[in-house]
Write a protein that holds these residues in place. Structure first.
Motif, PDB file in Angstrom:
ATOM      1  N   ASN A   1     -12.606  -8.279  -6.900  1.00  0.00           N
ATOM      2  CA  ASN A   1     -12.429  -8.324  -5.394  1.00  0.00           C
ATOM      3  C   ASN A   1     -13.709  -7.631  -4.493  1.00  0.00           C
ATOM      4  O   ASN A   1     -12.920  -5.672  -4.805  1.00  0.00           O
ATOM      5  CB  ASN A   1     -11.295  -8.860  -5.310  1.00  0.00           C
ATOM      6  N   PRO A   2     -14.287  -7.462  -4.440  1.00  0.00           N
ATOM      7  CA  PRO A   2     -15.567  -6.900  -3.359  1.00  0.00           C
ATOM      8  C   PRO A   2     -14.806  -5.934  -2.183  1.00  0.00           C
ATOM      9  O   PRO A   2     -15.151  -4.863  -2.256  1.00  0.00           O
ATOM     10  CB  PRO A   2     -16.568  -7.601  -2.657  1.00  0.00           C
ATOM     11  N   VAL A   3     -13.561  -6.189  -1.505  1.00  0.00           N
ATOM     12  CA  VAL A   3     -12.553  -5.706  -0.207  1.00  0.00           C
ATOM     13  C   VAL A   3     -12.303  -4.605  -1.661  1.00  0.00           C
ATOM     14  O   VAL A   3     -11.492  -3.678  -0.947  1.00  0.00           O
ATOM     15  CB  VAL A   3     -11.780  -6.465   0.115  1.00  0.00           C
ATOM     16  N   LEU A   4     -11.456  -4.516  -2.482  1.00  0.00           N
ATOM     17  CA  LEU A   4     -10.817  -3.920  -3.377  1.00  0.00           C
ATOM     18  C   LEU A   4     -12.049  -2.965  -4.261  1.00  0.00           C
ATOM     19  O   LEU A   4     -11.605  -2.292  -5.398  1.00  0.00           O
ATOM     20  CB  LEU A   4      -9.512  -4.686  -4.837  1.00  0.00           C
ATOM     21  N   GLY A   5     -13.230  -2.621  -3.770  1.00  0.00           N
ATOM     22  CA  GLY A   5     -14.010  -1.877  -4.748  1.00  0.00           C
ATOM     23  C   GLY A   5     -14.826  -2.295  -5.756  1.00  0.00           C
ATOM     24  O   GLY A   5     -14.955  -2.105  -7.356  1.00  0.00           O
ATOM     25  N   ASP A   6     -14.830  -3.742  -5.973  1.00  0.00           N
ATOM     26  CA  ASP A   6     -15.156  -4.669  -6.940  1.00  0.00           C
ATOM     27  C   ASP A   6     -14.361  -4.139  -8.242  1.00  0.00           C
ATOM     28  O   ASP A   6     -14.639  -4.303  -9.283  1.00  0.00           O
ATOM     29  CB  ASP A   6     -16.383  -4.458  -7.054  1.00  0.00           C
ATOM     30  N   LEU A   7     -12.964  -4.411  -7.524  1.00  0.00           N
ATOM     31  CA  LEU A   7     -11.958  -3.894  -8.684  1.00  0.00           C
ATOM     32  C   LEU A   7     -11.314  -5.070  -9.208  1.00  0.00           C
ATOM     33  O   LEU A   7     -10.907  -6.096  -8.371  1.00  0.00           O
ATOM     34  CB  LEU A   7     -10.593  -2.786  -9.075  1.00  0.00           C
ATOM     35  N   ARG A   8     -10.943  -6.241 -10.067  1.00  0.00           N
ATOM     36  CA  ARG A   8      -9.729  -6.726 -10.185  1.00  0.00           C
ATOM     37  C   ARG A   8      -8.316  -6.668  -9.681  1.00  0.00           C
ATOM     38  O   ARG A   8      -7.587  -5.607 -10.199  1.00  0.00           O
ATOM     39  CB  ARG A   8      -9.699  -7.310 -11.375  1.00  0.00           C
ATOM     40  N   PRO A   9      -7.260  -7.348  -8.910  1.00  0.00           N
ATOM     41  CA  PRO A   9      -6.828  -6.528  -8.841  1.00  0.00           C
ATOM     42  C   PRO A   9      -5.589  -6.609  -9.416  1.00  0.00           C
ATOM     43  O   PRO A   9      -4.759  -5.747 -10.341  1.00  0.00           O
ATOM     44  CB  PRO A   9      -6.103  -8.632  -7.486  1.00  0.00           C
ATOM     45  N   ILE A  10      -6.001  -7.319 -10.901  1.00  0.00           N
ATOM     46  CA  ILE A  10      -4.887  -7.089 -12.245  1.00  0.00           C
ATOM     47  C   ILE A  10      -4.989  -5.634 -12.131  1.00  0.00           C
ATOM     48  O   ILE A  10      -4.152  -5.736 -13.325  1.00  0.00           O
ATOM     49  CB  ILE A  10      -5.116  -8.249 -13.170  1.00  0.00           C
ATOM     50  N   ASP A  11      -6.099  -5.075 -12.643  1.00  0.00           N
ATOM     51  CA  ASP A  11      -5.686  -3.346 -13.102  1.00  0.00           C
ATOM     52  C   ASP A  11      -5.390  -2.353 -12.136  1.00  0.00           C
ATOM     53  O   ASP A  11      -5.074  -1.901 -12.683  1.00  0.00           O
ATOM     54  CB  ASP A  11      -7.583  -2.944 -12.955  1.00  0.00           C
ATOM     55  N   LEU A  12      -5.295  -2.793 -10.868  1.00  0.00           N
ATOM     56  CA  LEU A  12      -4.796  -1.553  -9.418  1.00  0.00           C
ATOM     57  C   LEU A  12      -3.267  -1.699  -9.826  1.00  0.00           C
ATOM     58  O   LEU A  12      -2.486  -1.535  -9.430  1.00  0.00           O
ATOM     59  CB  LEU A  12      -4.739  -2.814  -8.372  1.00  0.00           C
ATOM     60  N   LEU A  13      -2.507  -3.146 -10.408  1.00  0.00           N
ATOM     61  CA  LEU A  13      -0.741  -3.160 -10.524  1.00  0.00           C
ATOM     62  C   LEU A  13      -0.493  -2.033 -11.245  1.00  0.00           C
ATOM     63  O   LEU A  13       0.773  -2.074 -11.666  1.00  0.00           O
ATOM     64  CB  LEU A  13      -0.429  -4.211 -11.129  1.00  0.00           C
ATOM     65  N   GLN A  14      -0.939  -1.114 -12.351  1.00  0.00           N
ATOM     66  CA  GLN A  14      -0.738  -0.225 -12.939  1.00  0.00           C
ATOM     67  C   GLN A  14      -0.452   1.048 -12.025  1.00  0.00           C
ATOM     68  O   GLN A  14       0.761   1.603 -12.737  1.00  0.00           O
ATOM     69  CB  GLN A  14      -2.093   0.533 -13.744  1.00  0.00           C
TER      70      GLN A  14
END
Length: 134
Positions: free
Chosen positions: A100-113
């Motif tokens: 997701n470009p709004v999340l700095g091209d990170l996947r939201p699933i990876d941010l759930l940690q």
């Protein structure tokens, strides 16, 4: 009533509440894992536990997750509910897995940690839900 009796009664009450809460996480764990389309390995990583521990929770073979893990379960559930309110049901799994470009091209699933990552994803979902620019 003596002090020891009060303490024992209070402890028993807390344990009882925790035991009752423990039964719910099994369905919560399975449901969230399925709705996010995660492998046990990925989900265990998000929850900060080993795959073996997650497997034991899911089968009811071990004790209840500790309070920190229960809180993580609830927070992941909150983010998932936010996604289901903001996105079409069939799009939820794909949205969590796509960069997701709004999340700095990170996947939201990876941010759930992390707590900060979960809050960031939840905030973005709120913006999507209400049609705010992202």
């Amino acid at each position: 009533m003596g002090t020891l009796a009060k303490v024992t009664r209070r402890t028993a009450h807390r344990r009882g509440a925790r035991y009752r809460a423990a039964r719910a996480p099994v369905s919560l764990i399975r449901d969230a894992q399925a709705r996010l389309g995660l492998s046990q390995e990925n989900y265990a990583q998000i929850l900060g536990v080993s795959v073996r521990t997650l497997s034991r929770w899911m089968t009811g073979a071990t004790a209840v997750p500790d309070e920190d893990r229960l809180e993580r379960l609830e927070l992941v559930g909150d983010v998932l509910q936010a996604a289901e309110r903001a996105l079409a049901p069939e799009a939820v799994t794909d949205w969590f897995r796509a960069a997701n470009p709004v999340l700095g091209d990170l996947r939201p699933i990876d941010l759930l940690q992390s707590r900060a990552g979960r809050e960031r994803v939840k905030a973005l979902l709120g913006q999507i839900r209400w049609g705010l620019p992202t």
